[in-house]
Write a protein that holds these residues in place. Sequence first.
Motif, PDB file in Angstrom:
ATOM      1  N   ASP A  21       0.832  -1.210   0.000  1.00 33.79           N
ATOM      2  CA  ASP A  21       0.000   0.000   0.000  1.00 33.79           C
ATOM      3  C   ASP A  21       0.865   1.257   0.000  1.00 33.79           C
ATOM      4  OD1 ASP A  21      -2.401  -1.310  -0.102  1.00 33.79           O
ATOM      5  OD2 ASP A  21      -2.757  -1.241   2.065  1.00 33.79           O
ATOM      6  N   ARG A  24       2.359   1.692  -3.548  1.00 32.71           N
ATOM      7  CA  ARG A  24       1.307   2.050  -4.508  1.00 32.71           C
ATOM      8  C   ARG A  24       0.936   3.523  -4.364  1.00 32.71           C
ATOM      9  NH1 ARG A  24      -2.998  -0.621  -2.549  1.00 32.71           N
ATOM     10  NH2 ARG A  24      -4.369  -0.344  -4.342  1.00 32.71           N
ATOM     11  N   ARG A  28       1.489   6.659  -7.056  1.00 32.93           N
ATOM     12  CA  ARG A  28       0.341   7.464  -7.489  1.00 32.93           C
ATOM     13  C   ARG A  28       0.577   8.953  -7.226  1.00 32.93           C
ATOM     14  NH1 ARG A  28      -2.774   2.755  -6.140  1.00 32.93           N
ATOM     15  NH2 ARG A  28      -4.035   2.174  -7.958  1.00 32.93           N
ATOM     16  N   LEU A 116       1.313   0.000 -11.775  1.00 32.38           N
ATOM     17  CA  LEU A 116       0.249   0.109 -10.773  1.00 32.38           C
ATOM     18  C   LEU A 116      -0.799  -0.982 -10.949  1.00 32.38           C
ATOM     19  CD1 LEU A 116      -0.356   3.953 -10.410  1.00 32.38           C
ATOM     20  CD2 LEU A 116       0.417   2.370  -8.630  1.00 32.38           C
ATOM     21  N   SER A 117      -1.126  -1.315 -12.186  1.00 31.63           N
ATOM     22  CA  SER A 117      -2.104  -2.384 -12.421  1.00 31.63           C
ATOM     23  C   SER A 117      -1.623  -3.701 -11.830  1.00 31.63           C
ATOM     24  CB  SER A 117      -2.370  -2.544 -13.918  1.00 31.63           C
ATOM     25  OG  SER A 117      -3.082  -1.445 -14.426  1.00 31.63           O
ATOM     26  N   ASP A 120      -1.695  -3.409  -8.028  1.00 36.45           N
ATOM     27  CA  ASP A 120      -3.089  -3.434  -7.557  1.00 36.45           C
ATOM     28  C   ASP A 120      -3.655  -4.853  -7.572  1.00 36.45           C
ATOM     29  OD1 ASP A 120      -2.997  -0.714  -7.210  1.00 36.45           O
ATOM     30  OD2 ASP A 120      -4.162  -0.224  -8.997  1.00 36.45           O
ATOM     31  N   SER A 121      -3.401  -5.589  -8.646  1.00 35.00           N
ATOM     32  CA  SER A 121      -3.949  -6.946  -8.730  1.00 35.00           C
ATOM     33  C   SER A 121      -3.260  -7.879  -7.742  1.00 35.00           C
ATOM     34  CB  SER A 121      -3.820  -7.490 -10.159  1.00 35.00           C
ATOM     35  OG  SER A 121      -2.476  -7.527 -10.587  1.00 35.00           O
ATOM     36  N   ARG A 123      -2.075  -6.915  -4.875  1.00 36.89           N
ATOM     37  CA  ARG A 123      -2.634  -6.521  -3.589  1.00 36.89           C
ATOM     38  C   ARG A 123      -4.027  -7.140  -3.387  1.00 36.89           C
ATOM     39  NH1 ARG A 123      -6.027  -4.681   0.347  1.00 36.89           N
ATOM     40  NH2 ARG A 123      -4.942  -3.313   1.791  1.00 36.89           N
ATOM     41  N   GLU A 124      -4.810  -7.163  -4.463  1.00 37.04           N
ATOM     42  CA  GLU A 124      -6.149  -7.746  -4.387  1.00 37.04           C
ATOM     43  C   GLU A 124      -6.073  -9.241  -4.080  1.00 37.04           C
ATOM     44  OE1 GLU A 124     -10.303  -7.854  -4.509  1.00 37.04           O
ATOM     45  OE2 GLU A 124      -8.919  -6.164  -4.431  1.00 37.04           O
TER      46      GLU A 124
END
Length: 331
Positions: A21, A24, A28, A116-117, A120-121, A123-124
């Motif tokens: 986090d 990321r 950003r 980032l994609s 993010d994935s 992290r998900e």
Amino acid sequence: MDVEETLPCGSSVRSFLQNIDLVRQQIRDEAASQREEKDFDVGKLWNKMEKTFKIMSHEATKISLAFCGNPPPSEKECVSLFGVAEQATLALVSEYYSLPASQGLRLIKSTKESVLSLLDSFRELISNIQEGCGGNQEQLKSTGTVWQDANVFSTMPKNNKEAVVNELKTFSQLIKDALDEIEEAIEGENLSDGFLDSDEEDGGMQWTESDKALTKPCVGLIKTTKSLLKKTTECVQTNGQTKLPTEVQELDRLAELAERLSPAVDDLIMDLYPPVDKRKVQDKGKILFECHQKILDFMRSSYMTGENEQKWLEFLLKANQHNFDNIIKIK
């Protein structure tokens, strides 16, 4: 119940999520590095990043498989699993930040989105694991998303020309969709759906003859947008270069001008629906006209255009002026 409350690996999961986090959010909030490295080797960077993307995909698979069955991984196994994943995450972030601005702002933007994609994935996936270790559909789905985002590396832009071409194609699709929308509305002439309150009783609103006279050159102006993006994209594909700093900068400037087109088209279209305010339509038409003009003027003086491009440049200059003249002359 969170895995951290029932399993010895809970602290590893929590720590990894906190760290991912942080990076990321950092990416950003901040631009890539502005520092310039002497004799920077962009090919070497892409080779390193390609390996890191593959490692991220591989580690996601290992972690997902480890949490699909029983018993869940031990604390020692979790430290190892998440330790390698965290190293790969930090390597990816470091590689992104090593891409200097001299390679192109649009290339940096594109790379940022891909990085980032993937983060993010990933992290998900870990978040889904935190919520339950049963190999459920959400966990399996998020694992597949990591694979997809990691596989993007093979097709993502590797220079500023490729990044700008991708953006121009995206802008073109947005303009096409907007043009299709207004042409369908004009053809159908029933404009009630989505533009009137539910308590309207007249069943729809119609363009007056005066409105139609104004709408026609506006649609022509939007068609000019479509043609301009098409020809400009072809020009960049054929003549764009990234060897010199000035070439990279021109590509960035072109993308900056082109990204204003879709919002300008959307604003114009919104004011074309009845009841039509002619002054507003003319004002919005002027904004789009000026966006076209700036791009055409820019392209005329660009290294990307020569004698072969003069014909379409002159044609679009005339089409732009013709449509705008027809918009403003309607009283």
